[in-house]
Motif scaffolding. Structure first.
Motif, PDB file in Angstrom:
ATOM      1  N   ALA A  25       0.830  -1.208   0.000  1.00  0.00           N
ATOM      2  CA  ALA A  25       0.000   0.000   0.000  1.00  0.00           C
ATOM      3  C   ALA A  25       0.865   1.259   0.000  1.00  0.00           C
ATOM      4  N   LYS A  26       1.961   1.247   0.749  1.00  0.00           N
ATOM      5  CA  LYS A  26       2.825   2.429   0.820  1.00  0.00           C
ATOM      6  C   LYS A  26       3.612   2.650  -0.468  1.00  0.00           C
ATOM      7  N   SER A  27       3.805   1.599  -1.253  1.00  0.00           N
ATOM      8  CA  SER A  27       4.630   1.718  -2.453  1.00  0.00           C
ATOM      9  C   SER A  27       3.854   2.134  -3.700  1.00  0.00           C
ATOM     10  N   VAL A  28       2.540   2.249  -3.617  1.00  0.00           N
ATOM     11  CA  VAL A  28       1.789   2.624  -4.820  1.00  0.00           C
ATOM     12  C   VAL A  28       2.171   4.027  -5.279  1.00  0.00           C
ATOM     13  N   GLY A  29       2.176   4.195  -6.580  1.00  0.00           N
ATOM     14  CA  GLY A  29       2.490   5.504  -7.141  1.00  0.00           C
ATOM     15  C   GLY A  29       3.963   5.793  -7.281  1.00  0.00           C
ATOM     16  N   THR A  30       4.813   4.855  -6.929  1.00  0.00           N
ATOM     17  CA  THR A  30       6.252   5.099  -7.024  1.00  0.00           C
ATOM     18  C   THR A  30       6.824   4.632  -8.356  1.00  0.00           C
ATOM     19  N   ALA A  31       6.062   3.866  -9.118  1.00  0.00           N
ATOM     20  CA  ALA A  31       6.556   3.346 -10.394  1.00  0.00           C
ATOM     21  C   ALA A  31       6.538   4.402 -11.498  1.00  0.00           C
ATOM     22  N   PRO A  33       6.300   8.744 -12.585  1.00  0.00           N
ATOM     23  CA  PRO A  33       6.649  10.065 -12.024  1.00  0.00           C
ATOM     24  C   PRO A  33       5.463  10.726 -11.310  1.00  0.00           C
ATOM     25  N   GLU A  34       4.290  10.563 -11.859  1.00  0.00           N
ATOM     26  CA  GLU A  34       3.082  11.132 -11.258  1.00  0.00           C
ATOM     27  C   GLU A  34       2.151  10.009 -10.839  1.00  0.00           C
ATOM     28  N   PRO A  35       1.575  10.061  -9.627  1.00  0.00           N
ATOM     29  CA  PRO A  35       0.610   9.027  -9.222  1.00  0.00           C
ATOM     30  C   PRO A  35      -0.615   9.052 -10.135  1.00  0.00           C
ATOM     31  N   GLU A  36      -1.190   7.888 -10.359  1.00  0.00           N
ATOM     32  CA  GLU A  36      -2.347   7.763 -11.230  1.00  0.00           C
ATOM     33  C   GLU A  36      -3.582   7.406 -10.414  1.00  0.00           C
ATOM     34  N   GLU A  37      -4.739   7.512 -11.063  1.00  0.00           N
ATOM     35  CA  GLU A  37      -5.998   7.205 -10.389  1.00  0.00           C
ATOM     36  C   GLU A  37      -6.046   5.749  -9.927  1.00  0.00           C
ATOM     37  N   GLU A  38      -5.422   4.868 -10.683  1.00  0.00           N
ATOM     38  CA  GLU A  38      -5.426   3.453 -10.332  1.00  0.00           C
ATOM     39  C   GLU A  38      -4.622   3.187  -9.054  1.00  0.00           C
ATOM     40  N   ASP A  39      -3.708   4.079  -8.715  1.00  0.00           N
ATOM     41  CA  ASP A  39      -2.911   3.920  -7.489  1.00  0.00           C
ATOM     42  C   ASP A  39      -3.785   3.977  -6.241  1.00  0.00           C
ATOM     43  N   ILE A  40      -4.818   4.795  -6.284  1.00  0.00           N
ATOM     44  CA  ILE A  40      -5.736   4.853  -5.140  1.00  0.00           C
ATOM     45  C   ILE A  40      -6.421   3.505  -4.964  1.00  0.00           C
ATOM     46  N   THR A 103     -11.391   9.905 -19.597  1.00  0.00           N
ATOM     47  CA  THR A 103     -11.038   9.920 -18.181  1.00  0.00           C
ATOM     48  C   THR A 103      -9.539  10.167 -18.033  1.00  0.00           C
ATOM     49  N   SER A 104      -9.203  10.948 -17.064  1.00  0.00           N
ATOM     50  CA  SER A 104      -7.811  11.286 -16.792  1.00  0.00           C
ATOM     51  C   SER A 104      -7.144  10.150 -16.033  1.00  0.00           C
ATOM     52  N   THR A 105      -5.875   9.938 -16.318  1.00  0.00           N
ATOM     53  CA  THR A 105      -5.159   8.897 -15.588  1.00  0.00           C
ATOM     54  C   THR A 105      -4.327   9.473 -14.452  1.00  0.00           C
ATOM     55  N   THR A 106      -3.991  10.763 -14.520  1.00  0.00           N
ATOM     56  CA  THR A 106      -3.228  11.369 -13.429  1.00  0.00           C
ATOM     57  C   THR A 106      -4.190  11.902 -12.366  1.00  0.00           C
ATOM     58  N   LEU A 107      -3.709  11.994 -11.168  1.00  0.00           N
ATOM     59  CA  LEU A 107      -4.534  12.431 -10.052  1.00  0.00           C
ATOM     60  C   LEU A 107      -4.658  13.950  -9.998  1.00  0.00           C
ATOM     61  N   SER A 108      -5.785  14.397  -9.496  1.00  0.00           N
ATOM     62  CA  SER A 108      -5.953  15.826  -9.236  1.00  0.00           C
ATOM     63  C   SER A 108      -5.064  16.204  -8.055  1.00  0.00           C
ATOM     64  N   LYS A 109      -4.907  17.492  -7.845  1.00  0.00           N
ATOM     65  CA  LYS A 109      -4.054  17.955  -6.743  1.00  0.00           C
ATOM     66  C   LYS A 109      -4.589  17.460  -5.398  1.00  0.00           C
ATOM     67  N   ASN A 110      -5.904  17.558  -5.192  1.00  0.00           N
ATOM     68  CA  ASN A 110      -6.498  17.108  -3.926  1.00  0.00           C
ATOM     69  C   ASN A 110      -6.301  15.609  -3.725  1.00  0.00           C
ATOM     70  N   ALA A 111      -6.475  14.857  -4.799  1.00  0.00           N
ATOM     71  CA  ALA A 111      -6.307  13.408  -4.695  1.00  0.00           C
ATOM     72  C   ALA A 111      -4.849  13.054  -4.413  1.00  0.00           C
ATOM     73  N   ARG A 112      -3.923  13.777  -5.035  1.00  0.00           N
ATOM     74  CA  ARG A 112      -2.501  13.528  -4.802  1.00  0.00           C
ATOM     75  C   ARG A 112      -2.134  13.794  -3.351  1.00  0.00           C
ATOM     76  N   VAL A 113      -2.657  14.885  -2.806  1.00  0.00           N
ATOM     77  CA  VAL A 113      -2.398  15.220  -1.396  1.00  0.00           C
ATOM     78  C   VAL A 113      -3.010  14.157  -0.488  1.00  0.00           C
ATOM     79  N   LEU A 115      -3.571  11.033  -1.205  1.00  0.00           N
ATOM     80  CA  LEU A 115      -2.773   9.812  -1.336  1.00  0.00           C
ATOM     81  C   LEU A 115      -1.495   9.908  -0.512  1.00  0.00           C
ATOM     82  N   GLN A 116      -0.829  11.061  -0.555  1.00  0.00           N
ATOM     83  CA  GLN A 116       0.389  11.239   0.234  1.00  0.00           C
ATOM     84  C   GLN A 116       0.087  11.181   1.735  1.00  0.00           C
ATOM     85  N   ASN A 117      -1.018  11.793   2.144  1.00  0.00           N
ATOM     86  CA  ASN A 117      -1.411  11.739   3.560  1.00  0.00           C
ATOM     87  C   ASN A 117      -1.716  10.307   3.986  1.00  0.00           C
ATOM     88  N   ALA A 118      -2.362   9.557   3.100  1.00  0.00           N
ATOM     89  CA  ALA A 118      -2.676   8.155   3.409  1.00  0.00           C
ATOM     90  C   ALA A 118      -1.390   7.355   3.595  1.00  0.00           C
TER      91      ALA A 118
END
Length: 160
Positions: A25-31, A33-40, A103-113, A115-118
């Motif tokens: 769970a902690k490693s999602v989005g590291t593959a 450069p930008e986290p994607e919606e599927e990472d959530i 549909t967008s594959t990159t996360l919005s700013k709120n979603a990125r924040v 995800l980082q908080n999670a």
């Protein structure tokens, strides 16, 4: 003496499996450069597996395991609105011929924040899980708990 093909799991295996799911769970989005919606989705799925494993906790540590399970539930719940939005947009695109917006594959700013908080919360929970003591019960209790949950899930399976 011949070792069994599948030795019964013991408590160390159980604790290791929980830690592994937290690490996934902690490693999602590291593959990328930008986290994607599927990472959530991946994070929430790994947290769900960890919560399922914590349900197998024996009585000697069940209070602590329940506390950690509830914390994991909160982490996943905070990301649910972002995942729900993604699924809704995908469903609309599939069902509607008039829905042209891709549909967008990159996360919005709120979603990125979020995800980082999670991930930060998962770090803290992971540290707490490392302090979880090994249960005093025999490893056969783990096997019994697994069988109980399998039966429970079979009863919940729809007949048709």
């Amino acid at each position: 003496m011949i070792e069994p093909a599948h030795p019964a799991p013991d408590w160390r295996d159980w604790l290791s499996a929980i830690s592994e799911q937290i690490n996934i769970a902690k490693s999602v989005g590291t593959a990328t450069p930008e986290p994607e919606e599927e990472d959530i989705h991946r994070l929430r799925a790994a947290v769900k597996y960890a919560r399922a494993l914590l349900r197998l906790a024996p009585p000697s540590i069940s209070d602590q395991a329940t506390r950690y399970r509830k914390q994991l539930k909160r982490v996943a719940h905070r990301l649910s609105r972002f995942r729900d939005r993604t699924v809704l947009m995908e469903s609309l695109a599939t069902l509607s011929h008039h829905f042209d917006k891709a549909t967008s594959t990159t996360l919005s700013k709120n979603a990125r924040v979020a995800l980082q908080n999670a991930k930060k919360r998962l770090d803290a929970i992971g540290e707490l899980l490392r302090t979880l003591p090994e249960p005093v019960e025999e490893p056969t209790e783990l096997k019994k708990a697994i069988k109980r949950y399998k039966k429970r899930m079979q009863r919940r399976t729809p007949k048709n």
